[in-house]
Motif scaffolding. Structure first.
Motif, mmCIF file in Angstrom:
data_model
loop_
_atom_site.group_PDB
_atom_site.id
_atom_site.type_symbol
_atom_site.label_atom_id
_atom_site.label_comp_id
_atom_site.label_asym_id
_atom_site.label_seq_id
_atom_site.Cartn_x
_atom_site.Cartn_y
_atom_site.Cartn_z
ATOM 1 N N ASN A 167 0.814 -1.216 0.000
ATOM 2 C CA ASN A 167 0.000 0.000 0.000
ATOM 3 C C ASN A 167 0.847 1.267 0.000
ATOM 4 O O ASN A 167 0.348 2.339 -0.338
ATOM 5 C CB ASN A 167 -0.992 -0.003 1.162
ATOM 6 C CG ASN A 167 -2.220 -0.828 0.835
ATOM 7 O OD1 ASN A 167 -2.676 -0.874 -0.297
ATOM 8 N ND2 ASN A 167 -2.765 -1.496 1.835
ATOM 9 N N GLN A 202 3.104 1.739 -2.116
ATOM 10 C CA GLN A 202 3.390 1.887 -3.542
ATOM 11 C C GLN A 202 4.833 2.341 -3.779
ATOM 12 O O GLN A 202 5.129 3.060 -4.727
ATOM 13 C CB GLN A 202 2.394 2.830 -4.207
ATOM 14 C CG GLN A 202 0.979 2.286 -4.176
ATOM 15 C CD GLN A 202 -0.013 3.232 -4.772
ATOM 16 O OE1 GLN A 202 0.168 3.701 -5.893
ATOM 17 N NE2 GLN A 202 -1.066 3.534 -4.039
ATOM 18 N N LYS A 215 3.394 -1.235 -12.842
ATOM 19 C CA LYS A 215 2.074 -1.542 -12.283
ATOM 20 C C LYS A 215 1.415 -0.289 -11.730
ATOM 21 O O LYS A 215 0.286 0.047 -12.080
ATOM 22 C CB LYS A 215 2.221 -2.606 -11.187
ATOM 23 C CG LYS A 215 0.965 -2.888 -10.383
ATOM 24 C CD LYS A 215 1.282 -3.840 -9.236
ATOM 25 C CE LYS A 215 0.086 -4.133 -8.375
ATOM 26 N NZ LYS A 215 -0.996 -4.814 -9.084
ATOM 27 N N TRP A 216 2.129 0.415 -10.843
ATOM 28 C CA TRP A 216 1.529 1.565 -10.166
ATOM 29 C C TRP A 216 1.473 2.805 -11.038
ATOM 30 O O TRP A 216 0.783 3.760 -10.697
ATOM 31 C CB TRP A 216 2.213 1.792 -8.827
ATOM 32 C CG TRP A 216 1.842 0.704 -7.850
ATOM 33 C CD1 TRP A 216 0.612 0.130 -7.698
ATOM 34 C CD2 TRP A 216 2.688 0.042 -6.926
ATOM 35 N NE1 TRP A 216 0.651 -0.840 -6.733
ATOM 36 C CE2 TRP A 216 1.915 -0.914 -6.240
ATOM 37 C CE3 TRP A 216 4.049 0.161 -6.608
ATOM 38 C CZ2 TRP A 216 2.433 -1.740 -5.262
ATOM 39 C CZ3 TRP A 216 4.565 -0.659 -5.617
ATOM 40 C CH2 TRP A 216 3.761 -1.603 -4.948
ATOM 41 N N GLU A 269 -2.023 1.543 -12.440
ATOM 42 C CA GLU A 269 -3.057 1.292 -11.433
ATOM 43 C C GLU A 269 -3.022 2.425 -10.407
ATOM 44 O O GLU A 269 -2.297 2.372 -9.418
ATOM 45 C CB GLU A 269 -2.843 -0.069 -10.770
ATOM 46 C CG GLU A 269 -3.002 -1.215 -11.743
ATOM 47 C CD GLU A 269 -2.783 -2.583 -11.117
ATOM 48 O OE1 GLU A 269 -2.509 -2.679 -9.890
ATOM 49 O OE2 GLU A 269 -2.885 -3.577 -11.850
ATOM 50 N N TYR A 285 -4.437 3.019 -5.873
ATOM 51 C CA TYR A 285 -4.323 1.609 -5.490
ATOM 52 C C TYR A 285 -4.525 1.452 -3.985
ATOM 53 O O TYR A 285 -3.949 2.170 -3.184
ATOM 54 C CB TYR A 285 -2.917 1.151 -5.881
ATOM 55 C CG TYR A 285 -2.550 -0.255 -5.511
ATOM 56 C CD1 TYR A 285 -2.744 -1.297 -6.401
ATOM 57 C CD2 TYR A 285 -1.968 -0.541 -4.278
ATOM 58 C CE1 TYR A 285 -2.366 -2.587 -6.080
ATOM 59 C CE2 TYR A 285 -1.597 -1.826 -3.949
ATOM 60 C CZ TYR A 285 -1.797 -2.840 -4.850
ATOM 61 O OH TYR A 285 -1.424 -4.125 -4.533
ATOM 62 N N LYS A 286 -5.357 0.485 -3.609
ATOM 63 C CA LYS A 286 -5.569 0.148 -2.198
ATOM 64 C C LYS A 286 -5.802 -1.357 -2.102
ATOM 65 O O LYS A 286 -6.671 -1.909 -2.763
ATOM 66 C CB LYS A 286 -6.768 0.915 -1.644
ATOM 67 C CG LYS A 286 -7.058 0.646 -0.205
ATOM 68 C CD LYS A 286 -5.983 1.194 0.716
ATOM 69 C CE LYS A 286 -6.404 0.977 2.167
ATOM 70 N NZ LYS A 286 -5.344 1.194 3.097
ATOM 71 N N LEU A 287 -5.008 -2.013 -1.243
ATOM 72 C CA LEU A 287 -4.966 -3.477 -1.151
ATOM 73 C C LEU A 287 -5.331 -3.949 0.247
ATOM 74 O O LEU A 287 -4.972 -3.320 1.250
ATOM 75 C CB LEU A 287 -3.527 -3.932 -1.461
ATOM 76 C CG LEU A 287 -3.127 -5.356 -1.101
ATOM 77 C CD1 LEU A 287 -3.735 -6.352 -2.074
ATOM 78 C CD2 LEU A 287 -1.614 -5.468 -1.111
ATOM 79 N N TYR A 292 -7.885 -5.882 -4.221
ATOM 80 C CA TYR A 292 -7.455 -4.497 -4.261
ATOM 81 C C TYR A 292 -8.251 -3.761 -5.320
ATOM 82 O O TYR A 292 -8.839 -4.364 -6.208
ATOM 83 C CB TYR A 292 -5.945 -4.356 -4.484
ATOM 84 C CG TYR A 292 -5.392 -4.823 -5.809
ATOM 85 C CD1 TYR A 292 -5.316 -3.965 -6.907
ATOM 86 C CD2 TYR A 292 -4.887 -6.104 -5.949
ATOM 87 C CE1 TYR A 292 -4.770 -4.386 -8.106
ATOM 88 C CE2 TYR A 292 -4.342 -6.531 -7.146
ATOM 89 C CZ TYR A 292 -4.280 -5.668 -8.223
ATOM 90 O OH TYR A 292 -3.739 -6.086 -9.413
ATOM 91 N N TYR A 314 -8.278 -0.248 -7.927
ATOM 92 C CA TYR A 314 -7.445 0.752 -8.607
ATOM 93 C C TYR A 314 -8.265 1.427 -9.691
ATOM 94 O O TYR A 314 -9.322 0.931 -10.101
ATOM 95 C CB TYR A 314 -6.184 0.121 -9.197
ATOM 96 C CG TYR A 314 -6.442 -0.885 -10.298
ATOM 97 C CD1 TYR A 314 -6.454 -0.494 -11.633
ATOM 98 C CD2 TYR A 314 -6.662 -2.229 -10.003
ATOM 99 C CE1 TYR A 314 -6.686 -1.415 -12.646
ATOM 100 C CE2 TYR A 314 -6.896 -3.154 -11.010
ATOM 101 C CZ TYR A 314 -6.908 -2.745 -12.328
ATOM 102 O OH TYR A 314 -7.136 -3.658 -13.322
ATOM 103 N N ASP A 372 -9.655 -9.549 -12.524
ATOM 104 C CA ASP A 372 -10.131 -8.174 -12.406
ATOM 105 C C ASP A 372 -11.622 -8.101 -12.719
ATOM 106 O O ASP A 372 -12.116 -8.805 -13.596
ATOM 107 C CB ASP A 372 -9.399 -7.263 -13.398
ATOM 108 C CG ASP A 372 -7.942 -7.112 -13.046
ATOM 109 O OD1 ASP A 372 -7.666 -6.527 -11.994
ATOM 110 O OD2 ASP A 372 -7.089 -7.575 -13.824
#
Length: 137
Positions: free
Chosen positions: A27, A29, A64-65, A68, A71-73, A91, A93, A126
């Motif tokens: 989280n 990132q 990835k970030w 996305e 992002y929150k996991l 998660y 995104y 997803d």
């Protein structure tokens, strides 16, 4: 020698602690921070991609970030034994186009004696969601 506590063999308590540490790191990132939890030669399967070693992990997470956003996991304990932990996760995104997704999956983790993850196998699906359907804010 580099170590990442808690160390295996895991108890229920230390497995859950390891999971929370992983959730917090992801989280953040911060690809460098996340990569420090893995061995130098760590092996990943992430969806259809195979990633090997910290350098590839960092680059994978940067890409990835960048895609996305917001992002929150959340990770959840599933099972553990000796030097292995299984988790389920979800998660959310947002894409650059403003679309929201929730990803669901399972991960199988294997650690070395120093508490560094040497194998990570992730299966992920997803689901497009509406902004009002978000769980994580």
């Amino acid at each position: 020698m580099e170590q990442k506590h808690p160390l295996p063999p895991f108890t229920l308590e230390t497995a859950k602690e390891k999971i929370q540490l992983a959730e917090d790191a992801w989280n953040s990132q911060d690809p460098e921070r996340v990569s420090k939890a893995y061995t130098e030669d760590s092996e990943w399967r992430n969806r259809d991609r195979f990633v090997n070693g910290r350098e590839e992990i960092v680059e994978f997470l940067r890409q990835k970030w960048a895609k996305e956003l917001n992002y929150k996991l959340k990770k959840e304990y599933w099972a553990h034994a000796d030097n292995r932990i299984a988790v389920r996760f979800e998660y959310e995104y947002q894409t650059k186009d403003g679309e929201w997704f929730r990803a669901y999956g399972n991960e199988n983790w294997e650690f070395d004696e120093n508490g560094l993850m040497k194998k990570r196998y992730a299966s992920i699906n997803d689901l497009a969601i509406k902004e009002e359907e978000r769980k994580f804010r």
